[in-house]
Design a protein around this motif. Structure first.
Motif, short mmCIF file in Angstrom:
data_model
loop_
_atom_site.label_atom_id
_atom_site.label_comp_id
_atom_site.label_asym_id
_atom_site.label_seq_id
_atom_site.Cartn_x
_atom_site.Cartn_y
_atom_site.Cartn_z
N TYR A 1 -5.34 -1.66 -2.02
CA TYR A 1 -5.29 -0.22 -2.34
C TYR A 1 -3.89 0.32 -2.06
N ILE A 2 -3.67 1.57 -2.49
CA ILE A 2 -2.48 2.32 -2.11
C ILE A 2 -2.92 3.47 -1.22
N GLY A 3 -1.95 4.00 -0.42
CA GLY A 3 -2.31 5.05 0.52
C GLY A 3 -3.16 4.45 1.63
N ASP A 4 -4.34 5.08 1.91
CA ASP A 4 -5.23 4.49 2.93
C ASP A 4 -6.53 3.98 2.30
N GLY A 5 -6.55 3.92 0.96
CA GLY A 5 -7.72 3.35 0.29
C GLY A 5 -8.86 4.33 0.12
N VAL B 1 3.42 -8.02 5.95
CA VAL B 1 2.95 -6.70 6.40
C VAL B 1 3.03 -5.73 5.22
N GLY B 2 2.01 -4.88 5.06
CA GLY B 2 2.06 -3.88 3.98
C GLY B 2 1.03 -4.14 2.89
N ILE B 3 0.38 -5.32 2.95
CA ILE B 3 -0.67 -5.64 1.97
C ILE B 3 -2.00 -5.18 2.57
N SER B 4 -2.64 -4.23 1.92
CA SER B 4 -3.81 -3.58 2.55
C SER B 4 -4.90 -4.59 2.92
N SER B 5 -5.10 -5.60 2.10
CA SER B 5 -6.20 -6.55 2.33
C SER B 5 -5.94 -7.42 3.55
N THR B 6 -4.79 -8.09 3.56
CA THR B 6 -4.51 -9.02 4.66
C THR B 6 -4.15 -8.29 5.95
N ASP B 7 -3.59 -7.07 5.84
CA ASP B 7 -3.38 -6.26 7.05
C ASP B 7 -4.72 -5.98 7.72
N SER C 1 0.81 -1.23 0.00
CA SER C 1 0.00 0.00 0.00
C SER C 1 0.84 1.28 0.00
N GLN C 2 2.10 1.18 0.41
CA GLN C 2 2.96 2.37 0.39
C GLN C 2 3.97 2.31 -0.76
N ALA C 3 4.65 1.17 -0.89
CA ALA C 3 5.75 1.07 -1.88
C ALA C 3 5.26 1.16 -3.32
#
Ligand code: T6T
Length: 346
Positions: free
Chosen positions: A141-145, A191-197, A118-120
């Motif tokens: 998503y990227i950012g906060d969706g 860590v870092g994958i918006s869905s699974t986070d 979501s950030q990189a």
């Protein structure tokens, strides 16, 4: 996909109406009718350029295969070409060069993708967008969706499950299957994958808020590798032989967790909740290793993505910034119901 067929016919009608209104009665994908006088040799018309829409998945798995099918259905109905790229592994270093190559080809009119971090992935997508390629994100998503008010706004839409809710559903079911008491463990990806986070957070929050007698003994990250997940579950069971339940947050996390539970003869003793309705998860539900499967609707995500792309390319300005797609919760009791079977991933 029958409901899709009618929907796509309906959407085809809408889109052709939009195309016709947008181009003053000239269909985009068909050569315009010529008015040349009968005597003159018919002018050779360059064939109308087929619109190409790019799809960049997160990784090769049954979830994205099903998404591709939904997208292909809409593309076929709308007379556009779908160009699909699927990374072999889930990481930024695999996905970014593929993204750059899809931009560089220069013939895509639109792109939809599942950003793997979501950030990189913000900068690579910003570059693609700045190069003039309109895009939206599916699944992650990227950012906060929040593409309406969040830090990142350039993606046109976010089409996905409510993953936080998915994590809550999973861990409520897990805790209830343990009579609200005992030890649980989360098998996650990275860590870092918006869905699974979000699934992990949904699970943690519901346990903390609603199940004081349920202890989360740990979370492991398997880099989307089922074999690694298996080994991590093995080690966790050694440390916690009285482990009560496991939440596998996606395809390979659940696959690894189920395999170890089965191999150790613990099916039914250690409860497993699996995200993603793959054949493997359904088989494990059938044989009692998995107790609940949460099916997303990847086919819907792919279908909507192509529709929104066509709508955007035809001047629609009211594309929803977020399109949630919902779940089907599958148990041994309802898994034979055709209205549930249709959510099994292909
Ligand atoms: O669970 C899906 C997807 O929603 C997630 O973002 C990544 O993992 C899957 O593709 C399944 O492997």
């Amino acid at each position: 996909m029958s409901s899709h067929k009618t929907a796509s016919v309906f959407s085809l009608l809408i889109v052709s109406v939009m195309i016709l209104t947008a181009c003053g009665g000239q269909p985009v994908t068909q050569a315009p009718a010529t008015q040349a006088p009968a005597t003159q040799a018919p002018a050779t018309q360059a064939p109308a350029k087929t619109v190409k829409i790019g799809f960049l998945a997160g990784v090769q798995d049954p979830f994205y295969t099903t998404m591709q099918r939904g997208a292909a259905q809409a593309a076929a109905d709308l007379g556009v070409e779908l160009i699909t790229q699927i990374p072999q592994a889930w990481n930024v270093t695999d996905q970014t060069p593929m993204l750059d190559a899809m931009v560089a080809r220069g013939d895509l009119s639109f792109l939809f993708l599942a950003p793997v971090d979501s950030q990189a992935m913000i900068a690579p997508l910003q570059k693609a967008n700045d190069a003039g390629l309109p895009l939206l994100t599916v699944d992650t998503y990227i950012g906060d969706g929040d593409y309406a008010n969040g830090p990142v706004k350039f993606p046109l839409s976010f089409i996905a499950s409510d993953n936080y809710l998915g994590g809550q559903i999973a861990c409520r079911a897990l805790a209830d299957s343990l009579n609200k008491t005992g030890k649980v463990y989360i098998q996650n990806v990275k860590v870092g994958i918006s869905s699974t986070d979000a699934r992990e957070k949904g699970c943690k929050d519901v346990l903390a808020a609603e199940y004081p007698k349920v202890t989360l003994v740990g979370v492991d990250y398997n880099d989307d590798d089922a074999t690694k997940a298996q080994a991590q579950v093995e080690a966790m069971l050694q440390k916690n032989p009285d482990l009560g339940g496991i939440f596998g947050t996606n395809v390979f996390s659940a696959q690894g967790a189920g395999a170890t539970v089965k191999n150790k003869g613990l099916s039914g003793k250690v409860k497993v909740v699996a995200f993603d309705a793959t054949k493997d998860a359904i088989n494990m539900l059938q044989d009692g290793t998995v107790d609940l499967v949460i099916a997303q609707k990847p086919g819907d995500m792919g279908f909507f993505a192509v529709e929104m792309a066509m709508a955007y390319m035809n001047g629609v300005t009211s594309i929803p910034k977020h399109i949630p797609t919902g779940y089907a919760v599958i148990t041994r009791d309802n898994m034979a119901d055709p209205n549930i079977v249709k959510f099994f991933y292909q």
